[in-house]
Design a protein around this motif. Structure first.
Motif, PDB file in Angstrom:
ATOM      1  N   VAL A 186     -61.909  19.317  -0.578  1.00  0.00           N
ATOM      2  CA  VAL A 186     -62.387  18.597  -1.812  1.00  0.00           C
ATOM      3  C   VAL A 186     -62.158  17.443  -1.884  1.00  0.00           C
ATOM      4  N   SER A 187     -63.396  16.635  -2.565  1.00  0.00           N
ATOM      5  CA  SER A 187     -63.266  15.298  -2.695  1.00  0.00           C
ATOM      6  C   SER A 187     -62.951  14.377  -4.038  1.00  0.00           C
ATOM      7  N   TRP A 188     -62.354  15.488  -4.880  1.00  0.00           N
ATOM      8  CA  TRP A 188     -62.106  15.105  -6.355  1.00  0.00           C
ATOM      9  C   TRP A 188     -60.599  14.757  -6.536  1.00  0.00           C
ATOM     10  N   GLY A 189     -59.831  14.833  -5.366  1.00  0.00           N
ATOM     11  CA  GLY A 189     -58.469  14.514  -5.304  1.00  0.00           C
ATOM     12  C   GLY A 189     -58.003  13.006  -5.000  1.00  0.00           C
ATOM     13  N   PHE A 190     -57.114  13.150  -3.937  1.00  0.00           N
ATOM     14  CA  PHE A 190     -56.470  11.740  -3.573  1.00  0.00           C
ATOM     15  C   PHE A 190     -57.067  11.123  -2.455  1.00  0.00           C
ATOM     16  N   ARG A 191     -58.021  11.707  -1.937  1.00  0.00           N
ATOM     17  CA  ARG A 191     -58.739  11.285  -0.725  1.00  0.00           C
ATOM     18  C   ARG A 191     -60.454  11.382  -0.660  1.00  0.00           C
ATOM     19  N   SER A 192     -61.142  10.395  -0.408  1.00  0.00           N
ATOM     20  CA  SER A 192     -62.426  10.291  -0.333  1.00  0.00           C
ATOM     21  C   SER A 192     -63.187  11.368   0.470  1.00  0.00           C
ATOM     22  N   ARG A 193     -64.448  11.522   0.260  1.00  0.00           N
ATOM     23  CA  ARG A 193     -65.190  12.161   1.076  1.00  0.00           C
ATOM     24  C   ARG A 193     -65.341  11.662   2.737  1.00  0.00           C
ATOM     25  N   ASP A 194     -65.527  10.435   2.544  1.00  0.00           N
ATOM     26  CA  ASP A 194     -65.368   9.715   3.971  1.00  0.00           C
ATOM     27  C   ASP A 194     -64.297   9.904   4.853  1.00  0.00           C
ATOM     28  N   PHE A 195     -63.257   9.576   4.049  1.00  0.00           N
ATOM     29  CA  PHE A 195     -61.970   9.652   4.495  1.00  0.00           C
ATOM     30  C   PHE A 195     -61.804  11.230   5.236  1.00  0.00           C
ATOM     31  N   LEU A 196     -62.083  12.001   4.271  1.00  0.00           N
ATOM     32  CA  LEU A 196     -61.726  13.475   5.023  1.00  0.00           C
ATOM     33  C   LEU A 196     -62.855  13.701   6.189  1.00  0.00           C
ATOM     34  N   ILE A 197     -63.972  13.417   6.032  1.00  0.00           N
ATOM     35  CA  ILE A 197     -64.917  13.752   7.185  1.00  0.00           C
ATOM     36  C   ILE A 197     -64.195  13.009   8.393  1.00  0.00           C
ATOM     37  N   GLU A 198     -63.843  11.581   8.392  1.00  0.00           N
ATOM     38  CA  GLU A 198     -63.356  10.972   9.398  1.00  0.00           C
ATOM     39  C   GLU A 198     -61.919  11.523   9.944  1.00  0.00           C
ATOM     40  N   HIS A 199     -61.227  12.609   9.245  1.00  0.00           N
ATOM     41  CA  HIS A 199     -60.201  13.295   9.711  1.00  0.00           C
ATOM     42  C   HIS A 199     -60.632  14.585   9.991  1.00  0.00           C
ATOM     43  N   GLY A 200     -61.747  14.771  10.183  1.00  0.00           N
ATOM     44  CA  GLY A 200     -62.067  16.181  10.680  1.00  0.00           C
ATOM     45  C   GLY A 200     -62.398  17.349   9.994  1.00  0.00           C
ATOM     46  N   ALA A 201     -62.909  16.943   8.408  1.00  0.00           N
ATOM     47  CA  ALA A 201     -63.409  17.925   7.641  1.00  0.00           C
ATOM     48  C   ALA A 201     -64.732  18.314   8.009  1.00  0.00           C
ATOM     49  N   SER A 202     -65.080  19.632   7.847  1.00  0.00           N
ATOM     50  CA  SER A 202     -66.354  20.225   8.516  1.00  0.00           C
ATOM     51  C   SER A 202     -67.033  20.595   7.031  1.00  0.00           C
ATOM     52  N   VAL A 203     -66.333  20.731   5.978  1.00  0.00           N
ATOM     53  CA  VAL A 203     -66.939  21.576   4.731  1.00  0.00           C
ATOM     54  C   VAL A 203     -66.217  20.719   3.407  1.00  0.00           C
ATOM     55  N   VAL A 204     -66.987  19.661   2.857  1.00  0.00           N
ATOM     56  CA  VAL A 204     -66.383  18.903   1.724  1.00  0.00           C
ATOM     57  C   VAL A 204     -67.206  19.173   0.380  1.00  0.00           C
ATOM     58  N   ILE A 205     -66.286  19.642  -0.559  1.00  0.00           N
ATOM     59  CA  ILE A 205     -66.894  20.166  -2.006  1.00  0.00           C
ATOM     60  C   ILE A 205     -66.655  19.051  -2.808  1.00  0.00           C
ATOM     61  N   PRO A 206     -67.664  18.571  -3.809  1.00  0.00           N
ATOM     62  CA  PRO A 206     -67.380  17.607  -4.826  1.00  0.00           C
ATOM     63  C   PRO A 206     -66.642  18.174  -6.062  1.00  0.00           C
ATOM     64  N   SER A 207     -66.911  19.378  -6.451  1.00  0.00           N
ATOM     65  CA  SER A 207     -66.421  19.630  -7.679  1.00  0.00           C
ATOM     66  C   SER A 207     -65.815  21.197  -7.777  1.00  0.00           C
ATOM     67  N   PRO A 208     -64.983  21.456  -8.613  1.00  0.00           N
ATOM     68  CA  PRO A 208     -64.718  22.857  -8.678  1.00  0.00           C
ATOM     69  C   PRO A 208     -65.681  23.895  -9.117  1.00  0.00           C
ATOM     70  N   LEU A 209     -66.878  23.432  -9.823  1.00  0.00           N
ATOM     71  CA  LEU A 209     -67.885  24.285  -9.849  1.00  0.00           C
ATOM     72  C   LEU A 209     -68.699  24.465  -8.795  1.00  0.00           C
ATOM     73  N   GLU A 210     -68.699  23.591  -7.982  1.00  0.00           N
ATOM     74  CA  GLU A 210     -69.388  23.745  -6.658  1.00  0.00           C
ATOM     75  C   GLU A 210     -68.544  24.755  -5.715  1.00  0.00           C
ATOM     76  N   LEU A 211     -67.281  24.546  -5.810  1.00  0.00           N
ATOM     77  CA  LEU A 211     -66.368  25.558  -4.862  1.00  0.00           C
ATOM     78  C   LEU A 211     -66.391  26.822  -5.612  1.00  0.00           C
ATOM     79  N   GLN A 212     -66.715  27.072  -6.766  1.00  0.00           N
ATOM     80  CA  GLN A 212     -66.788  28.421  -7.374  1.00  0.00           C
ATOM     81  C   GLN A 212     -68.025  29.184  -6.802  1.00  0.00           C
ATOM     82  N   LYS A 213     -69.117  28.106  -6.820  1.00  0.00           N
ATOM     83  CA  LYS A 213     -70.401  28.886  -6.413  1.00  0.00           C
ATOM     84  C   LYS A 213     -70.254  29.267  -4.824  1.00  0.00           C
ATOM     85  N   LEU A 214     -69.539  28.551  -4.134  1.00  0.00           N
ATOM     86  CA  LEU A 214     -69.501  28.920  -2.791  1.00  0.00           C
ATOM     87  C   LEU A 214     -68.418  30.189  -2.400  1.00  0.00           C
ATOM     88  N   LEU A 215     -67.559  30.287  -3.106  1.00  0.00           N
ATOM     89  CA  LEU A 215     -66.392  31.249  -2.814  1.00  0.00           C
ATOM     90  C   LEU A 215     -66.973  32.541  -3.480  1.00  0.00           C
TER      91      LEU A 215
END
Length: 217
Positions: A186-215
């Motif tokens: 998730v990119s709403w916390g302490f690390r940015s989307r770019d940072f997460l992708i650089e460190h191996g993230a395959s799925v990055v969600i921008p908001s709790p609402l979008e995560l709810q829609k996914l789950l």
């Protein structure tokens, strides 16, 4: 319907915005120990590997082990009394957790924060939704080791093959990998989307609402 039967969440930067209280507690311990305070952005970069690591990174280079341990003790004492002064769930988090609960999902929290603070914060903010929350404990390796995840899954009586891990950091990505779970970053916390992708993230969600829609679909 649920995409997964069980969802394990990181706490700081994922469910709760704890940065201000962590920063103020860290700087209280530093200044009380005669050390210079740290900026909010410095402390943001230091969190993720437990409070002992936070204090180790925050104290000046060359600090003795004795002084570092004393600073850590000051932090723990102060933080337990001030950990919810400015801490709040991120917008949409309670709605997300409620939707998962109502869909029959098992929900747990796995954090490198010390166990008393993890349980206290989860009880205060999510006591009517969450039943299992585990933090740093003696004899159990911290994240990114899989031990805390495995402990949480056992407490939930959950099938690891139907579980997913959700977090906001590189530590969480590695934790999920070590535990054999898929990871949603998730990119709403302490690390940015770019940072997460650089460190191996395959799925990055921008908001709790979008995560709810996914789950929950």
């Amino acid at each position: 319907m649920l995409l997964y039967d069980s969802v394990l969440f990181d706490l700081d930067g994922t469910l709760l915005d704890t940065l201000q209280d962590l920063a103020e507690s860290t700087n209280y311990a530093l200044v009380s120990s005669g050390f210079p305070a740290r900026s909010l952005e410095e402390i943001r970069a230091f969190v993720g590997n437990g409070v002992a690591r936070l204090i180790h990174l925050a104290v000046p280079d060359g600090t003795s082990e004795f002084c570092e341990e004393r600073c850590l003790a000051l932090f723990r004492h102060y933080y337990l009394d001030h950990m919810s002064c400015k801490t709040e769930p991120y917008p949409g988090i309670r709605e997300l957790l409620t939707a998962l609960q109502q869909s029959g999902c098992r929900i747990g929290v796995v954090s490198n924060k010390f166990d008393g603070a993890v349980k206290g914060l989860c009880r205060q903010y999510f006591g009517d939704i969450l039943s299992v929350a585990v933090g740093e404990q003696a004899g159990i390796r911290k994240k990114p080791a899989p031990d805390l995840v495995e402990c949480c899954l056992q407490c939930l009586d959950a099938d690891p093959g139907r579980a997913v891990y959700v977090g906001d950091s590189d530590v969480d990505i590695q934790t999920a990998k070590n535990a054999g779970l898929p990871c949603i970053s998730v990119s709403w916390g302490f690390r940015s989307r770019d940072f997460l992708i650089e460190h191996g993230a395959s799925v990055v969600i921008p908001s709790p609402l979008e995560l709810q829609k996914l789950l929950v679909y």
